[in-house]
Design an enzyme around this catalytic site. Sequence first.
Site, PDB file in Angstrom:
ATOM      1  N   SER A  79       0.878  -1.219   0.104  1.00 64.43           N
ATOM      2  CA  SER A  79       0.102   0.147  -0.116  1.00 64.43           C
ATOM      3  C   SER A  79       0.839   1.035   0.039  1.00 64.43           C
ATOM      4  O   SER A  79       1.893   1.416   0.614  1.00 64.43           O
ATOM      5  CB  SER A  79      -1.019  -0.132   1.348  1.00 64.43           C
ATOM      6  OG  SER A  79      -1.669   1.005   1.317  1.00 64.43           O
ATOM      7  N   SER A 130      -2.359  -7.788  -3.838  1.00 62.94           N
ATOM      8  CA  SER A 130      -2.337  -9.185  -3.976  1.00 62.94           C
ATOM      9  C   SER A 130      -0.838  -9.734  -3.399  1.00 62.94           C
ATOM     10  O   SER A 130       0.059  -9.926  -3.847  1.00 62.94           O
ATOM     11  CB  SER A 130      -2.021  -9.282  -5.196  1.00 62.94           C
ATOM     12  OG  SER A 130      -1.317  -8.701  -5.984  1.00 62.94           O
TER      13      SER A 130
END
Length: 198
Positions: free
Chosen positions: A35, A107
């Site tokens: 992130s 992912s």
Amino acid sequence: MKNRNITWHQSAVTKKDRHLLNGHKSCVLWFTGLSGSGKSTLANAVDYELYQQGFHSYVLDGDNVRHGLNSDLSFRVKDRKENIRRIGEVAKLFIDSGQIVSSAFISPFQEDREIVRQLFQPEEFIEVFVKCPLHVCEDRDPNGLYVKARQGEIPEFTGISSPYEIPDKPEIIIETDKLSIDQSVEAVISYLKEQKIL
């Protein structure tokens, strides 16, 4: 378990037909990274460049997909796996439609990415590891998620309380702490040209 009472219907217009009409092949650019690493920014910048050059493309963004298709999923490991599975299936439909689809999802697990890879022909799945040190991602932290994760407000947060498994053999590595957005886009576009997708 798959339902035995359903049948896959072949389209009258094939993927190859769509490639000929569009003037390029289709593929999925699977952007993966922490992130704040720049996945969505890069995916959208690549998409815009493809659009400017007249290619057919679309971005599947992690947050956007969770607003609708995957709004029923949590961030627990089981649901994160299902999130990636569904996106892989959606991306497969985009590939069949002849488009270049950019998938911008953390992912974090190698196994899940490999399962998605198996949905495609080898040349259709392009894993793009958006590499960026954790401390840089935390400094960027556009939505304040790392702060909340450090305070225990977000459980199972990738990079803090849940692991991120670095890709084994990504097709492309983009180090967003070292390259500008223009340089990063050029690296992806160059790869697509080298592989004769464009």
